[in-house]
Design an enzyme around this catalytic site. Structure first.
Site, PDB file in Angstrom:
ATOM      1  N   MET A  72     -24.081 -20.117  84.559  1.00  0.00           N
ATOM      2  CA  MET A  72     -23.377 -21.208  83.883  1.00  0.00           C
ATOM      3  C   MET A  72     -24.465 -22.146  83.362  1.00  0.00           C
ATOM      4  O   MET A  72     -25.395 -22.494  84.090  1.00  0.00           O
ATOM      5  CB  MET A  72     -22.454 -21.942  84.857  1.00  0.00           C
TER       6      MET A  72
ATOM      7  N   LEU B 123     -25.197 -25.654  81.562  1.00  0.00           N
ATOM      8  CA  LEU B 123     -24.746 -26.956  81.061  1.00  0.00           C
ATOM      9  C   LEU B 123     -25.925 -27.899  80.857  1.00  0.00           C
ATOM     10  O   LEU B 123     -26.080 -28.511  79.808  1.00  0.00           O
ATOM     11  CB  LEU B 123     -23.845 -27.670  82.083  1.00  0.00           C
TER      12      LEU B 123
ATOM     13  N   ASP C 224     -14.723 -38.992  90.087  1.00  0.00           N
ATOM     14  CA  ASP C 224     -13.730 -38.000  89.655  1.00  0.00           C
ATOM     15  C   ASP C 224     -12.492 -38.116  90.548  1.00  0.00           C
ATOM     16  O   ASP C 224     -11.360 -38.117  90.067  1.00  0.00           O
ATOM     17  CB  ASP C 224     -14.369 -36.604  89.789  1.00  0.00           C
TER      18      ASP C 224
ATOM     19  N   GLU D   7     -23.686 -29.219  90.931  1.00  0.00           N
ATOM     20  CA  GLU D   7     -22.241 -29.162  90.649  1.00  0.00           C
ATOM     21  C   GLU D   7     -21.592 -30.540  90.680  1.00  0.00           C
ATOM     22  O   GLU D   7     -20.423 -30.684  91.020  1.00  0.00           O
ATOM     23  CB  GLU D   7     -21.513 -28.234  91.631  1.00  0.00           C
TER      24      GLU D   7
ATOM     25  N   THR E 108     -23.040 -34.660  91.501  1.00  0.00           N
ATOM     26  CA  THR E 108     -23.518 -35.395  92.678  1.00  0.00           C
ATOM     27  C   THR E 108     -22.334 -36.054  93.404  1.00  0.00           C
ATOM     28  O   THR E 108     -21.222 -36.126  92.859  1.00  0.00           O
ATOM     29  CB  THR E 108     -24.471 -36.513  92.227  1.00  0.00           C
TER      30      THR E 108
ATOM     31  N   THR F  15     -30.143 -31.265 118.733  1.00  0.00           N
ATOM     32  CA  THR F  15     -29.752 -30.624 119.996  1.00  0.00           C
ATOM     33  C   THR F  15     -30.940 -29.876 120.606  1.00  0.00           C
ATOM     34  O   THR F  15     -31.063 -29.754 121.812  1.00  0.00           O
ATOM     35  CB  THR F  15     -28.577 -29.639 119.738  1.00  0.00           C
ATOM     36  N   LEU F  16     -31.814 -29.368 119.753  1.00  0.00           N
ATOM     37  CA  LEU F  16     -32.979 -28.627 120.238  1.00  0.00           C
ATOM     38  C   LEU F  16     -34.180 -29.528 120.495  1.00  0.00           C
ATOM     39  O   LEU F  16     -35.240 -29.045 120.914  1.00  0.00           O
ATOM     40  CB  LEU F  16     -33.406 -27.557 119.220  1.00  0.00           C
TER      41      LEU F  16
HETATM   42  C1  ST9 Z   1     -25.049 -26.636  88.336  1.00  0.00           C
HETATM   43  C2  ST9 Z   1     -25.336 -25.254  88.728  1.00  0.00           C
HETATM   44  O1  ST9 Z   1     -25.254 -27.608  89.015  1.00  0.00           O
HETATM   45  C3  ST9 Z   1     -25.583 -25.077  90.189  1.00  0.00           C
HETATM   46  C4  ST9 Z   1     -25.135 -23.746  90.617  1.00  0.00           C
HETATM   47  C5  ST9 Z   1     -24.376 -23.827  91.898  1.00  0.00           C
HETATM   48  C6  ST9 Z   1     -23.476 -22.685  92.034  1.00  0.00           C
HETATM   49  C7  ST9 Z   1     -22.932 -22.652  93.400  1.00  0.00           C
HETATM   50  C8  ST9 Z   1     -22.052 -21.533  93.573  1.00  0.00           C
HETATM   51  C9  ST9 Z   1     -22.674 -20.283  93.170  1.00  0.00           C
HETATM   52  C10 ST9 Z   1     -21.868 -19.046  93.295  1.00  0.00           C
HETATM   53  C11 ST9 Z   1     -20.559 -18.890  92.701  1.00  0.00           C
HETATM   54  C12 ST9 Z   1     -20.212 -19.464  91.460  1.00  0.00           C
HETATM   55  C13 ST9 Z   1     -18.728 -19.378  91.233  1.00  0.00           C
HETATM   56  C14 ST9 Z   1     -17.967 -19.242  92.514  1.00  0.00           C
HETATM   57  C15 ST9 Z   1     -16.918 -18.268  92.634  1.00  0.00           C
HETATM   58  C16 ST9 Z   1     -15.820 -18.309  91.722  1.00  0.00           C
HETATM   59  C17 ST9 Z   1     -14.763 -17.263  91.799  1.00  0.00           C
HETATM   60  C18 ST9 Z   1     -13.541 -17.189  90.852  1.00  0.00           C
HETATM   61  N1  ST9 Z   1     -11.613 -31.024  86.501  1.00  0.00           N
HETATM   62  O2  ST9 Z   1     -13.585 -37.534  82.254  1.00  0.00           O
HETATM   63  P1  ST9 Z   1     -14.130 -37.054  80.957  1.00  0.00           P
HETATM   64  C19 ST9 Z   1     -12.935 -32.012  81.628  1.00  0.00           C
HETATM   65  S1  ST9 Z   1     -24.345 -26.726  86.832  1.00  0.00           S
HETATM   66  C20 ST9 Z   1     -11.280 -30.378  85.375  1.00  0.00           C
HETATM   67  O3  ST9 Z   1     -13.835 -37.823  79.720  1.00  0.00           O
HETATM   68  P2  ST9 Z   1     -16.946 -37.193  80.323  1.00  0.00           P
HETATM   69  C21 ST9 Z   1     -11.598 -32.202  80.969  1.00  0.00           C
HETATM   70  O4  ST9 Z   1     -11.401 -31.172  80.030  1.00  0.00           O
HETATM   71  C22 ST9 Z   1     -24.281 -28.434  86.425  1.00  0.00           C
HETATM   72  N2  ST9 Z   1     -11.671 -30.784  84.145  1.00  0.00           N
HETATM   73  O5  ST9 Z   1     -15.656 -36.836  81.198  1.00  0.00           O
HETATM   74  C23 ST9 Z   1     -11.796 -33.545  80.298  1.00  0.00           C
HETATM   75  O6  ST9 Z   1     -10.916 -33.720  79.210  1.00  0.00           O
HETATM   76  P3  ST9 Z   1      -9.504 -34.432  79.451  1.00  0.00           P
HETATM   77  C24 ST9 Z   1     -23.230 -29.144  87.091  1.00  0.00           C
HETATM   78  C25 ST9 Z   1     -12.412 -31.882  84.061  1.00  0.00           C
HETATM   79  O7  ST9 Z   1     -17.257 -38.635  80.530  1.00  0.00           O
HETATM   80  C26 ST9 Z   1     -13.210 -33.463  79.830  1.00  0.00           C
HETATM   81  O8  ST9 Z   1     -13.892 -32.742  80.842  1.00  0.00           O
HETATM   82  N3  ST9 Z   1     -22.971 -30.331  86.357  1.00  0.00           N
HETATM   83  C27 ST9 Z   1     -12.782 -32.617  85.187  1.00  0.00           C
HETATM   84  O9  ST9 Z   1     -16.829 -36.683  78.961  1.00  0.00           O
HETATM   85  C28 ST9 Z   1     -13.861 -34.810  79.626  1.00  0.00           C
HETATM   86  O10 ST9 Z   1     -13.648 -35.553  80.789  1.00  0.00           O
HETATM   87  C29 ST9 Z   1     -21.908 -31.056  86.621  1.00  0.00           C
HETATM   88  O11 ST9 Z   1     -21.125 -30.749  87.510  1.00  0.00           O
HETATM   89  C30 ST9 Z   1     -12.355 -32.139  86.451  1.00  0.00           C
HETATM   90  N4  ST9 Z   1     -12.681 -32.721  87.580  1.00  0.00           N
HETATM   91  O12 ST9 Z   1     -18.008 -36.300  81.108  1.00  0.00           O
HETATM   92  C31 ST9 Z   1     -21.703 -32.246  85.749  1.00  0.00           C
HETATM   93  N5  ST9 Z   1     -13.535 -33.660  84.801  1.00  0.00           N
HETATM   94  O13 ST9 Z   1      -9.817 -35.786  80.045  1.00  0.00           O
HETATM   95  C32 ST9 Z   1     -21.339 -33.443  86.528  1.00  0.00           C
HETATM   96  C33 ST9 Z   1     -13.648 -33.584  83.454  1.00  0.00           C
HETATM   97  O14 ST9 Z   1      -8.871 -34.524  78.110  1.00  0.00           O
HETATM   98  N6  ST9 Z   1     -20.786 -34.464  85.654  1.00  0.00           N
HETATM   99  N7  ST9 Z   1     -12.975 -32.507  83.006  1.00  0.00           N
HETATM  100  O15 ST9 Z   1      -8.743 -33.586  80.410  1.00  0.00           O
HETATM  101  C34 ST9 Z   1     -19.456 -34.649  85.509  1.00  0.00           C
HETATM  102  O16 ST9 Z   1     -18.645 -33.953  86.121  1.00  0.00           O
HETATM  103  C35 ST9 Z   1     -19.047 -35.772  84.609  1.00  0.00           C
HETATM  104  O17 ST9 Z   1     -18.069 -36.516  85.273  1.00  0.00           O
HETATM  105  C36 ST9 Z   1     -18.497 -35.286  83.246  1.00  0.00           C
HETATM  106  C37 ST9 Z   1     -18.297 -36.570  82.439  1.00  0.00           C
HETATM  107  C38 ST9 Z   1     -19.508 -34.419  82.569  1.00  0.00           C
HETATM  108  C39 ST9 Z   1     -17.176 -34.545  83.389  1.00  0.00           C
END
Ligand code: ST9
Length: 614
Positions: free
Chosen positions: A162, A164, A458, A449, A451, A423-424
């Site tokens: 992924m 971003l 959120d 993912e 902070t 504990t250790l």
């Molecule tokens: C990273 C990679 O850190 C690290 C890898 C770790 C992987 C661990 C796991 C690995 C293995 C597995 C992977 C998969 C697992 C298995 C899967 C199996 C099936 N919910 O509030 P707005 C959307 S990568 C949903 O205005 P801003 C929504 O469309 C980097 N949608 O925000 C919304 O539009 P609307 C990680 C959400 O001010 C639109 O965004 N980086 C949500 O424009 C705009 O929203 C980050 O995580 C939500 N909760 O932007 C970034 N929130 O409102 C962190 C927003 O119309 N930053 N949308 O619905 C943020 O999250 C910011 O708050 C921001 C702000 C970018 C969303």
């Protein structure tokens, strides 16, 4: 014996005795899989996790992957590669994914529990196996042709990422500058540099890899809403057979040297900057990038919370084993008697407090993520049966709980690991034991993912205010009903009263923050109070929910103890559930009262202090 200790007993307890998934399994709601097959699968996953996957845990830390700047590829050690291939070839990562891409239907609580074991046994290894999860998202969102790529790529074992983050666009994804230019033939050229890309290259563990990349089409607007999602492969391929062709213009240009998960290749990836274009395809032929990427982020945020809970679990079990064996000091009642016999440290009150705290957060966080998974389940009967939530409400409840699982879970998991190490005593600080590595490998869970402050904002703004409190009310009412309805067994009455009080306090906290938000309509600076209070609020909700899940488990355990023919081993397990729920309610819930008072009296001092005064 490797470092990793699974806890299949606790997973089965949650799955079958608390959530009642066995009945649905036996009724055929998950295709071929019945309850006994599910139990056998959990045992098998535990064996794989404790064996070949865990095997390279320490060596992968001491001998991180290296980067070959000539080939732009990473190079794995042999032992790491063996663990990666053991995970990939097992096919477990396809559990819970669509059958059309080789997946198998399963209760989501079980899917996440399997992931807990496989990924915690060796977190660095999991980053080489993100192909199935990403293919699942591509299959859900993609065009028919992309769905074919999703399915076929998993037969071929392709990896995926992924993409971003950029050097100047971390939490603020909408500041991203990577651009996409339409070629008019269904393809796009992607140009820019992305950073912190987990699994950006996977060396020789997969013949190809595809990136799901956020980029801004030329002329698109600013912010996240101007971003689109692109599929960009490392190698070009035949669109039907997926036979490999030329190298695409996407290259790893650096690998980060990190504090933990050192063999997870965290890469800088450059698109279209090495003389050849990075060709991509618009996912689903729709310009809806950020919403599409959130399908990935939601899964990944859940995964992070599951990883945090699972790491604490194995640390706790190891600390417990150590404490039972370690003889040190006299019993406190005879502390002044130098001739008193030395006792195992499990006799010391503070060691017991630390062990119970570890047990509480381990079993509470696990139970919380498994409860959350119910609201992701493909069988709506499960969520409906558990709490009366229809599919729309179930979606909101899942959204509401995710920041708790990820944000609160990762913070509490990390904090509590310090007690495992403590504990250790001094031995815990040595690399002879896995604790110092757990701590280094786990701190990242609070960062990537999104902070913790991002999770907290959120949680409040989007998951409570924008949802008009619907999911919040639904969950808090479940907690309240549990706390106040008449239970046949009154042994935990006092603890349930503490839970009822804590629920009221959490409601008061939400009202205080919402109050600041209302005033902010006319006095904008009031919103800073929400910003400064939101992490505390997230933690308070998390502690409330952990207490609730522990008391629910204790309730089930009370019932089980009254049954005939309970084995001594099971009786200890159930009594442990009751003891830990009581401990947590009495030792942690009263702290919410202080948080309520702090949030109610927030001022804006943190914003008025001059920078020079820091
Ligand atoms: C990273 C990679 O850190 C690290 C890898 C770790 C992987 C661990 C796991 C690995 C293995 C597995 C992977 C998969 C697992 C298995 C899967 C199996 C099936 N919910 O509030 P707005 C959307 S990568 C949903 O205005 P801003 C929504 O469309 C980097 N949608 O925000 C919304 O539009 P609307 C990680 C959400 O001010 C639109 O965004 N980086 C949500 O424009 C705009 O929203 C980050 O995580 C939500 N909760 O932007 C970034 N929130 O409102 C962190 C927003 O119309 N930053 N949308 O619905 C943020 O999250 C910011 O708050 C921001 C702000 C970018 C969303």
């Amino acid at each position: 014996m490797g470092h990793y200790k699974s806890n299949v007993r606790d997973i089965e307890f949650n799955l079958f005795e608390v959530l009642g998934v066995g009945k649905l399994l036996d009724e055929g709601h998950y295709g071929e899989m019945d309850a006994s097959m599910a139990r056998a699968m959990l045992q098998e996953a535990a064996r794989l996790a404790e064996g070949p996957i865990a095997e390279s845990f320490a060596s992968a830390d001491r001998h991180p992957v290296s980067f070959d700047s000539e080939t732009h590829e990473i190079v794995l050690t042999k032992s790491l590669r063996r663990s990666v291939m053991a995970l990939k070839s097992s096919g477990w990562s396809l559990l819970g994914l669509p059958e059309a891409i080789g997946g198998q239907r399963a209760p989501m609580a079980m899917v996440w529990a399997v992931r807990e074991m496989l990924y915690v046994a060796n977190p660095a290894v999991s980053f080489y196996d993100m192909g199935p999860a990403m293919a699942g998202v591509l299959f859900d969102l993609g065009t028919p042709q992309q769905q074919h790529w999703a399915a076929r790529s998993q037969e071929l074992g392709w990896a995926a990422t992924m993409v971003l983050t950029e050097p100047d666009a971390g939490s603020d994804v909408g500041a991203g500058r990577t651009k996409a230019t339409d070629q008019g033939d269904g393809t796009w050229h992607i140009e820019g540099v992305k950073r912190f890309i987990s699994g950006g290259d996977v060396g020789d563990t997969a013949e190809n890899l595809f990136h799901l990349v956020l980029a801004r089409p030329e002329g698109a607007g600013l912010g996240t809403k101007g971003l689109s999602l692109f599929f960009v492969p490392k190698y070009h391929f035949d669109p039907v057979t997926l036979e490999l062709g030329e190298r695409n213009g996407v290259y790893v240009t650096g690998v980060e040297d990190k504090m933990g998960i050192k063999s997870s290749p965290t890469c800088e990836v450059s698109f279209g900057t090495n003389g050849s274009p990075a060709v991509g395809w618009l996912v689903g032929d729709k310009h809806n990038g950020i919403a599409q990427m959130f399908k990935v982020l939601e899964n990944a945020r859940m995964m992070v919370g599951v990883k945090a809970a699972g790491t604490l679990s194995t640390a706790y079990l190891s600390a417990l084993d150590y404490a039972k064996e370690r003889i040190q000091g006299a019993d406190l009642t005879r502390a002044t008697d130098s001739a008193a016999p030395r006792v195992p440290i499990t006799r010391h009150p503070e060691v017991r407090r630390m062990l119970l705290t570890q047990k509480a957060y381990t079993e509470g966080l696990r139970s919380l993520y498994m409860f959350t998974a119910v609201y992701q389940d493909p069988t709506p009967t499960l969520a409906y049966g558990l709490s009366g939530a229809d599919p729309t409400l179930a979606r909101s409840v899942n959204d509401f709980l995710l920041p708790v699982v990820k944000g609160f879970g990762s913070e509490r998991g990390y904090d509590t690991l310090k007690l495992s190490l403590q504990t250790l005593g001094g031995s815990g600080y040595l690399q002879d034991y896995p604790f110092e590595q757990y701590i280094r490998d786990t701190l990242i869970d609070t960062l990537y993912e999104g902070t913790t402050p991002i999770q907290a904002q959120d949680f409040f703004f989007r998951k409570i205010i924008r949802d008009h409190g619907r999911a919040f009310e639904h969950v808090l009412t479940l907690v309240e009903d549990f706390a106040t309805f008449a239970h046949p067994d009154d042994s935990l009455l006092g603890e349930r009263q503490l839970l009822a009080i804590a629920t009221t306090e959490v409601r008061d906290m939400a009202k205080a923050l919402a109050g600041y938000l209302v005033v902010a309509q006319t006095e904008p600076s009031e919103i800073y109070k929400v910003g400064a209070g939101s992490v505390r609020f997230l933690y308070a909700v998390g502690d409330l929910l952990v207490a609730w899940r522990l008391l629910v488990q204790a309730d089930v355990a009370c019932g089980a103890l009254h049954k005939d023919n309970v084995s001594e081993e099971d009786a200890s397990f159930y009594r442990g559930k009751i003891a830990v729920a009581s401990f947590f309610a009495k030792n942690v819930l009263p702290e919410l009262n202080a948080t309520r008072a702090i949030l109610a009296a927030l001022d804006n001092d943190v914003m008025t202090i001059e920078e020079s005064e820091f």
